[in-house]
Design an enzyme around this catalytic site. Structure first.
Site, PDB file in Angstrom:
ATOM      1  N   LYS C  71     -10.948   0.910  35.159  1.00 53.95           N
ATOM      2  CA  LYS C  71     -12.213   0.235  34.826  1.00 53.95           C
ATOM      3  C   LYS C  71     -12.642   0.599  33.407  1.00 53.95           C
ATOM      4  O   LYS C  71     -12.433   1.734  32.961  1.00 53.95           O
ATOM      5  CB  LYS C  71     -13.279   0.667  35.843  1.00 53.95           C
ATOM      6  CG  LYS C  71     -14.565  -0.145  35.806  1.00 53.95           C
ATOM      7  CD  LYS C  71     -15.522   0.319  36.914  1.00 53.95           C
ATOM      8  CE  LYS C  71     -16.836  -0.430  36.908  1.00 53.95           C
ATOM      9  NZ  LYS C  71     -17.738   0.020  37.990  1.00 53.95           N
ATOM     10  N   SER C 146     -19.746  -3.554  40.803  1.00 58.64           N
ATOM     11  CA  SER C 146     -19.453  -3.865  39.417  1.00 58.64           C
ATOM     12  C   SER C 146     -17.981  -3.731  39.043  1.00 58.64           C
ATOM     13  O   SER C 146     -17.577  -4.221  38.002  1.00 58.64           O
ATOM     14  CB  SER C 146     -20.270  -2.925  38.523  1.00 58.64           C
ATOM     15  OG  SER C 146     -19.872  -1.584  38.714  1.00 58.64           O
ATOM     16  N   SER C 170     -20.243  -0.056  43.981  1.00 55.67           N
ATOM     17  CA  SER C 170     -19.436  -0.791  42.995  1.00 55.67           C
ATOM     18  C   SER C 170     -17.930  -0.749  43.202  1.00 55.67           C
ATOM     19  O   SER C 170     -17.211  -1.511  42.583  1.00 55.67           O
ATOM     20  CB  SER C 170     -19.763  -0.304  41.582  1.00 55.67           C
ATOM     21  OG  SER C 170     -21.018  -0.796  41.188  1.00 55.67           O
TER      22      SER C 170
END
Ligand SMILES: [Mg+2]
Ligand SMILES: [Zn+2]
Lengths: 487, 93, 473
Positions: C71, C146, C170
């Protein structure tokens, strides 16, 4: 100035630590290129996390104990949120609701005797970066930032508004510095090592805060300026507003930075990256590591060495000087156990040593901006000089000359005395000079026999001049009278 | 309470310059988020301790030892403006 | 064409052993560059080179040759790291996050940085400055957030497994929306050093894979105490008894707000577990209804402070230099997106003078009550895990909720309590409806990742939902 109230917030860099407060960067950056002692943590790079330096907390506790504070059971780091170009994270990791220690006190010497200054709290925080404003803070078109200082461990020591004059404020700072140096947590000689924010108000007025003054002299000057400014306003019936002012060191004045309305809202909250600390239990162990502090040392010097209190005070204001004095005093008695009766066995009178160190040596060092530590005048040299002085081998004037020469160029006291022809003439040498003077001044000798008192003085002066002052006055007088009578 | 004036004040504190249309758009949204926040008002917490660390962790320290700093240009390479090894910030006054 | 990614890490290991790492990686990089789902922000150009070295020198490591996606809020040395924000564009960290370091030490190949909600603030990956990621099951729908890019990359075969971060769901939300497995470990189990902070006291690095096995292998590699993160924990000091009770609690609270087909599949899963010998009982935790408000207060307050460092001085976006405060205010106005601004403003307000006690401090107290609720449930009812839907809805349409922050926040109702309590949790697929995946969440005791992973494995072995994802690959 009887109704002035001054409180200080003193920021002290724990610059004897090896690493910064929250990262492993070295604290040894004073002579280094900018931004060479930095890492993700002290640059505030995204993702970096702080880890507390254990020794920094220990140093903080020692200072707190030396200032007679109470160490709290639980202590927390907080974030103090505000923006400024020298602040890498947009917040400073500091302390707030649970500081390291509270409720201390420290005594200072004032013109009216000893006085207690209350310490509100001692807390830990990180130093911001250093900024340079080329061409002056008001005109520079940008700031140049060096993060080498960023993240240095600071202690903030906050007093109650118990100081009644700028001079007392300076006394407080001098004493604080000496305590910190006794504790070996602080070197006050390094640039920016101690920085002071001060609050000052007069009865009937709001307080002004003068920020970021970096010398003790500066604090006294800034506060004097500020006290006078406020007095003049009050005299003209102008209300004093609460504001933050900047001290312009060059011009010696304070300038308004912001008023209360513009005051920051710091939005303190506990630093989530640092778990709480519970360190009160360390105090017992750390107490044992605290050396004898100035107040105790003054008492002991007076008692043990019989020196005058003002000498003791001056000797102990700097731990290096205090240790130096003790080494000098103990030199001649090192084989005898430390007992009161021993005093008689000393070859150097402690009172004489104290007076030479305080009245002569400290002045000579100051004049040269030197520290005793590392100076060429090592203890053994001073011991030698004082012994020769006591035994009459050299004159007081000689001793001063030797001290000056060693401080300037180094060297050995004995060698200097020999090279420069220091030392007393012995009686037989003076005798030769006396005979010579009598021979060369028959007119004056005649006057002497006519009982003109001034004639003897003249002859004494002649002998002393010939001996370049190295004849003992007693010898000169006795010998002159002897030979004049024979005449 | 959060009217447009409060919002502007908060934006100044947060150092985010808001456009007039953002003020208009955010105000009602922020009021509804505040209503969500206010739900905890009704919880009785007088005798409850705040959670400073979720598992009560405490006393985490490192020893005082110096470790290498970033090498060479690494410290300042991301700075948009720099000069002679310094990072250039905006002016103060 | 050979499908290198169909059988997860175990399958790919054969290709590495056979010296096909370079070929597989090259093909993977090409596929990423086609950018069908906008799962990546940055591709690591040196991945093929790394793969070639592995084919040549072999070496070891539990993830040798595995193409892993990371990420974009995890710092990668020498590789641009943006948090999907304009304000950090061009920022190249001079250091690796601890988790990235551990991946590399174990032979993994970092293939790219995945798309996400800006600064991880979102539930859909729509707030990214680089545009939304699309759901591989339906390109008109959101992948969840997210960590939407990390989930979509796994589900679409654009990596073998990935790292995400989980502040309020997330990792689990996008795992659920993309039909894969995601693990949010216990707070402190994995180092946060190098994770760009959104909300420090809540967030964790988590793992994602097409199976629970892959996700848990990744977790095993990245976890462990780190001296650079003061909140990381040596689990052996904290793990309590690993006694097993064969019972789970079903969090039936808020079920009336859950979509019907989601609820149906979750119950099916619970009954399946019952068939496999795991009893259940319904539970209700009194303070859970304050989880969302206390969560958002804490998250936004911490965020407002964490994001103060973006001022254009040391990195990132810089504008014209005026007086310093105007300079800062304009950079931040230009560099942050709307959702980020909203959260910073809310957080700034809730910490401001006179409100700290009402909001942040109070939320920390409510947090304590919620922690006690969970502890009590596990202890008194002798539970191995607590289950719930991961998300109350199936993946929604792009743009459907983005203009309505509150309804977006409400969809986190089952995920945020886990972050408030620091407990571990996994999300695994438990069914499909209208071609869209549905996830179930298992919450475990602190530092007892093992139990929930084992339950997930048992479920996975006895169902075939997980296998559906390989149909996409
Ligand atoms: Mg301070
Ligand atoms: Zn550092």
């Amino acid at each position: 100035m009887n109704n002035v109230m001054i409180g200080l917030e003193v920021h002290v860099q724990l610059n004897k630590l090896k690493s910064k407060l929250f990262c492993g960067c070295s604290t040894d950056y004073q002579d280094e290129e900018p931004n060479t002692h930095t890492c993700p943590v002290c640059l505030g790079l995204p993702g970096a996390l702080p880890v507390v330096n254990r020794k920094a907390v220990e140093c903080g506790i020692k200072v707190a104990l030396a200032l007679n504070c109470e160490v709290l059971e639980q202590t927390l780091f907080y974030r103090k949120n505000y923006f400024y170009p020298d602040l890498p994270k947009g917040f400073q990791i500091s302390q707030y609701d649970f500081p390291l220690a509270v409720n201390g006190k420290m005594s200072i010497e004032t013109d009216r005797g000893e006085k207690i200054i209350r310490i509100n709290r001692v807390h830990m925080e990180e130093d911001p970066a250093r900024m340079i404003h080329e061409g002056g803070i008001q005109y520079s078109r940008h700031s140049l930032i060096d993060y080498n200082r960023s993240g240095m461990a600071l202690l903030e020591i906050v007093t109650e508004p118990d100081l009644k004059s700028p001079k007392e404020a300076r006394r407080f700072l001098d004493k604080l510095r000496s305590i910190l140096e006794y504790l070996d947590v602080f070197n006050g000689d390094l640039e920016g090592a101690m920085r002071v924010d001060s609050n000052i108000s007069l009865a009937g007025g709001d307080r002004a805060e003068v920020k970021n003054i970096s010398s003790h002299k500066g604090v006294e000057k800034a506060l004097s300026y500020e006290a006078t400014r406020q007095k003049n306003l009050l005299r003209r019936n102008i209300k004093i507003i609460q504001e933050t002012r900047h001290y312009d060191e060059e011009r010696g004045i304070t300038i308004s930075m912001r008023t209360k309305e513009g005051e920051e809202d710091y939005r303190y909250f506990p630093e989530p990256d640092l778990p709480p600390m519970s360190v009160k239990s360390w105090t017992e162990r750390l107490k044992d590591e605290i050396p004898e502090l100035p107040d105790a040392k003054i008492r002991r010097f007076v008692e043990e060495y019989g020196v005058k209190e003002n000498h003791a005070r001056s000797l102990t204001s700097d731990i290096e000087i205090a240790d130096y004095f003790e080494t000098v005093c103990k030199s001649s008695i090192c084989t005898i156990p430390r007992q009161k009766v021993v005093r008689r066995a000393r070859e150097i009178d402690p009172n004489m040593a104290a007076s030479w160190i305080v009245d002569v040596l400290k002045g000579e060092l100051n004049y040269r901006e030197m520290k005793i530590e590392g100076s060429p005048l090592t203890e053994d040299k001073t011991i030698k000089i004082l012994k020769d002085l006591s035994s009459g081998k050299i004159t007081e004037k000689n001793a001063v000359e030797i001290i000056r020469e060693i401080l300037d160029n180094g060297g050995d006291p004995e060698e200097i005395a020999r090279r420069r022809g220091f030392g007393r003439l012995d009686r037989s040498e003076t005798e030769i000079l006396v005979k010579k003077v009598i021979e060369e001044n028959p007119k004056v000798v005649e006057d002497y026999h006519k009982k003109k008192k001034r004639a003897l003085n003249f002859l004494v002066g002649k002998v002393m001049a010939l001996s370049k002052g190295k004849s003992a006055p007693k010898d000169v007088n006795e010998l002159l009278e002897k030979y004049l009578c024979e005449d | 309470m959060m009217d447009e004036e409060n919002l502007k004040q908060i934006a100044r504190l947060a150092k985010i310059e808001l456009k007039e249309e953002e003020v208009k758009e955010f105000s009602p949204q922020i009021r509804s988020i505040l209503a969500l926040f206010d739900e905890i008002d009704e919880v009785e917490t007088e005798d409850v301790k705040p959670t400073f660390h979720v598992f009560g962790l405490k006393n985490v320290f490192r020893e005082d030892a110096a470790s290498p700093s970033l090498a060479g240009e690494d410290a300042i390479k991301n700075a948009p403006k720099k000069e002679r090894g310094y990072i250039k910030g905006p002016k103060i006054m | 064409m050979k499908n290198y990614f169909k059988d997860g890490i175990k399958g790919f290991r054969h290709f590495v052993e056979d010296g096909e790492t370079e070929e597989a990686t090259r093909r993977l990089i090409d596929k990423i560059k086609e950018n069908r789902f906008n799962a990546y922000i940055t591709v690591c150009e040196d991945a093929v080179e790394r793969a070639r070295e592995i084919d040549k020198n072999k070496g070891d490591g539990r993830l040798l040759g595995m193409p892993i996606a990371v990420k974009d809020n995890l710092s990668t040395r020498g590789v641009e790291t943006t948090c999907a924000s304009k304000i950090l564009r061009g920022y190249v960290p001079p250091y690796d996050a601890t988790v990235v370091e551990r991946l590399k030490e174990n032979g993994a190949i970092i293939v790219g940085k995945t798309n996400m909600d800006e600064f991880a603030m979102g539930t859909t990956t729509e707030t990214s400055f680089f545009g939304s990621t699309r759901n591989p099951w339906d390109e008109d729908r959101v992948p969840g957030g997210s960590s939407g890019g990390s989930a979509a990359a796994v589900a679409s075969g654009e990596c073998i497994a990935s790292l995400g971060t989980d502040t309020g769901g997330s990792v689990r939300c996008p795992a659920s929306f993309c039909g894969i497995s995601g693990i949010k470990p216990t707070y402190g189990f994995v180092s946060r050093y190098g994770l760009i902070a959104y909300s420090n006291s809540l967030e964790c690095v988590g793992t994602m894979g097409s199976s629970i096995e892959d996700a848990s292998l990744l977790l095993d590699v990245i976890s462990g105490k780190d001296s650079r993160d003061s909140t990381s924990i040596d689990p052996t000091l904290y793990r309590r008894s690993s006694e097993k009770f064969g019972k789970i609690g079903v969090l039936t609270q808020f079920f009336d707000g859950v979509e019907e087909d989601v609820l149906k599949h979750v119950w099916n899963a619970i009954h399946k577990l019952e068939d496999l010998g795991i009893e259940y009982e319904e539970i209700d935790l009194p303070n859970l209804r304050y989880a969302l408000s206390s969560y958002y207060i804490i998250a936004m307050s911490e965020a407002s402070s964490n994001l103060a460092r973006y001022d254009g001085v040391r990195y990132g976006l810089r504008g014209k230099d005026l007086a310093w405060d105007t300079t800062f205010s304009r950079i931040r106005a230009e560099g942050f997106g709307k959702e980020v601004k909203r959260r910073i403003l809310m957080g700034t307000f809730s910490l401001s003078a006179g409100y700290y006690g009402k909001y942040y401090l109070k939320a920390l107290k409510v947090r304590n009550l919620i922690i006690k609720d969970f502890e009590g449930a596990f202890r008194k009812r002798k539970l191995d895990a607590i289950v719930s839907p991961t998300m109350p809805y199936k993946p929604f349409k792009l743009g459907e909720k983005i203009e309505d922050p509150i309804s977006m926040y409400l969809s986190d109702i089952y995920t945020v309590p886990v972050n408030l309590t620091g407990l571990p949790s996994v999300s695994i697929p438990c069914g499909f409806s209208e071609g869209l995946p549905i996830g179930i969440q298992l919450i475990g005791r602190a530092f007892d990742e093992e139990t929930i992973i084992n339950i997930a494995k048992i479920y996975e072995e006895n169902t075939d939902h997980q296998k559906k994802v390989s149909g996409l690959l």
